[in-house]
Design a protein around this motif. Structure first.
Motif, short mmCIF file in Angstrom:
data_model
loop_
_atom_site.label_atom_id
_atom_site.label_comp_id
_atom_site.label_asym_id
_atom_site.label_seq_id
_atom_site.Cartn_x
_atom_site.Cartn_y
_atom_site.Cartn_z
N UNK A 25 49.67 25.15 44.94
CA UNK A 25 47.98 25.60 44.47
C UNK A 25 48.32 27.11 44.67
N UNK A 26 48.20 26.85 43.04
CA UNK A 26 48.93 28.69 42.83
C UNK A 26 48.04 29.02 41.64
N UNK A 27 47.50 30.02 41.30
CA UNK A 27 46.93 30.19 40.11
C UNK A 27 47.84 32.40 40.01
N UNK A 28 47.79 32.01 38.60
CA UNK A 28 48.01 32.87 38.15
C UNK A 28 47.04 33.64 36.54
N UNK A 29 46.66 35.07 37.62
CA UNK A 29 45.95 36.05 36.37
C UNK A 29 46.58 36.80 35.41
N UNK A 30 46.50 37.24 34.30
CA UNK A 30 47.28 38.05 33.50
C UNK A 30 46.64 38.44 32.62
N UNK A 31 46.39 39.95 32.47
CA UNK A 31 46.09 40.69 30.81
C UNK A 31 46.90 40.35 29.92
N UNK A 32 46.36 39.41 29.43
CA UNK A 32 47.89 39.19 27.86
C UNK A 32 48.53 40.71 28.01
N UNK A 33 49.54 41.06 26.78
CA UNK A 33 50.12 41.35 26.03
C UNK A 33 50.30 41.25 25.04
N UNK A 60 41.37 47.83 30.18
CA UNK A 60 42.42 47.97 29.47
C UNK A 60 43.05 47.26 29.11
N UNK A 61 42.88 45.71 28.82
CA UNK A 61 43.71 44.96 28.46
C UNK A 61 44.26 45.18 26.80
N UNK A 62 45.19 45.54 26.47
CA UNK A 62 45.08 45.91 24.50
C UNK A 62 44.71 44.62 23.51
N UNK A 63 45.19 42.96 24.63
CA UNK A 63 45.20 42.10 23.44
C UNK A 63 43.77 41.73 23.47
N UNK A 64 42.62 41.59 22.44
CA UNK A 64 41.04 41.39 22.65
C UNK A 64 41.10 39.61 22.40
N UNK A 65 42.13 39.13 22.18
CA UNK A 65 42.56 37.17 22.04
C UNK A 65 43.63 36.84 22.00
N UNK A 110 45.85 37.58 45.32
CA UNK A 110 47.28 38.62 45.38
C UNK A 110 47.43 39.46 44.22
N UNK A 111 46.41 40.60 45.22
CA UNK A 111 46.69 42.11 43.43
C UNK A 111 48.26 43.33 43.62
N UNK A 112 48.64 42.32 42.72
CA UNK A 112 49.94 43.73 42.68
C UNK A 112 49.86 44.90 42.11
N UNK A 113 49.55 45.68 43.00
CA UNK A 113 48.87 46.95 43.12
C UNK A 113 50.10 48.34 42.72
N UNK A 114 49.99 48.62 40.89
CA UNK A 114 51.17 49.53 41.10
C UNK A 114 50.50 50.85 41.82
N UNK A 115 49.80 50.84 42.32
CA UNK A 115 49.80 52.48 43.19
C UNK A 115 50.47 52.32 44.36
N UNK A 137 46.83 44.41 33.38
CA UNK A 137 47.45 45.60 32.27
C UNK A 137 47.94 47.07 32.34
N UNK A 138 49.02 46.79 31.01
CA UNK A 138 49.63 48.05 30.86
C UNK A 138 48.88 48.81 31.00
N UNK A 139 48.81 50.25 31.52
CA UNK A 139 47.71 51.14 31.63
C UNK A 139 47.59 50.72 33.37
N UNK A 140 47.20 49.57 34.04
CA UNK A 140 46.53 49.19 35.07
C UNK A 140 45.13 49.06 35.02
#
Length: 186
Positions: A25-33, A60-65, A110-115, A137-140
């Protein structure tokens, strides 16, 4: 074949060749690139065992659709490639704020925090159950998004190591770490 027509048909299953194998039971949330890299994220998420794929729009998501139908087709192809018996749904693009506003109380995020830097040992101290992984997203994430995530009790922050990874690499790394610690690779 039970029925055949010009535009489709109906099949009758006569034998099950192997049992349905459900992913954890794992979901992946991601900002499209970029298109090809978004395709890669969907394909690898399916191969690595995600049960649901949720593209999210951040500040900061670059893709809007996205083309949800195309990504769903990639998910089907990836399941076929790895001989999976489950094809996870690929949701329509939704605003991250909207998704977080209705986040289930019992699902860890799980927030993969680049900081954060260092070893990703936080998962070894977590419990199994419903989880999701959030790749930014790219740019965080924006400061507002970071504050909102940090305030959520379901959120577990983790580092993906000493280097900042591209979004597509981060998705693969995060699912791999989760699977090894809490998923069906154990």
């Amino acid at each position: 074949m039970a029925q055949a027509g010009k535009r489709g048909g109906v099949l009758t299953c006569v034998e099950q060749t192997r049992p349905q194998q459900m992913p954890p039971d794992l979901w992946l949330l991601f900002a499209p690139i970029k298109k090809a890299r978004t395709d890669f994220i969907v394909e690898k998420a399916v191969e690595l065992g995600a049960a649901r794929i949720m593209p999210v729009q951040t500040q900061h998501t670059n893709a809007d659709r996205i083309r949800q139908d195309r990504l769903q087709a990639h998910a089907l192809e990836a399941a076929e490639q790895c001989e999976g018996t489950f094809v996870p749904p690929v949701d329509e693009l939704q605003a991250l704020d909207k998704v977080l506003a209705t986040w289930p109380a019992d699902r860890h995020l799980l927030w993969c925090n680049e900081h954060l830097t260092g070893a990703a040992t936080v998962l070894s101290r977590q419990e199994r159950g419903p989880w999701a992984i959030l790749i930014g997203p790219e740019g965080g994430f924006s400061e507002r998004e970071q504050a909102r995530l940090a305030a959520m009790p379901q959120v577990v922050q983790a580092s993906l190591g000493p280097r900042i990874l591209r979004a597509d690499t981060a998705a693969v790394a995060a699912i791999t770490l989760w699977q090894a610690a809490l998923g069906d690779w154990r």
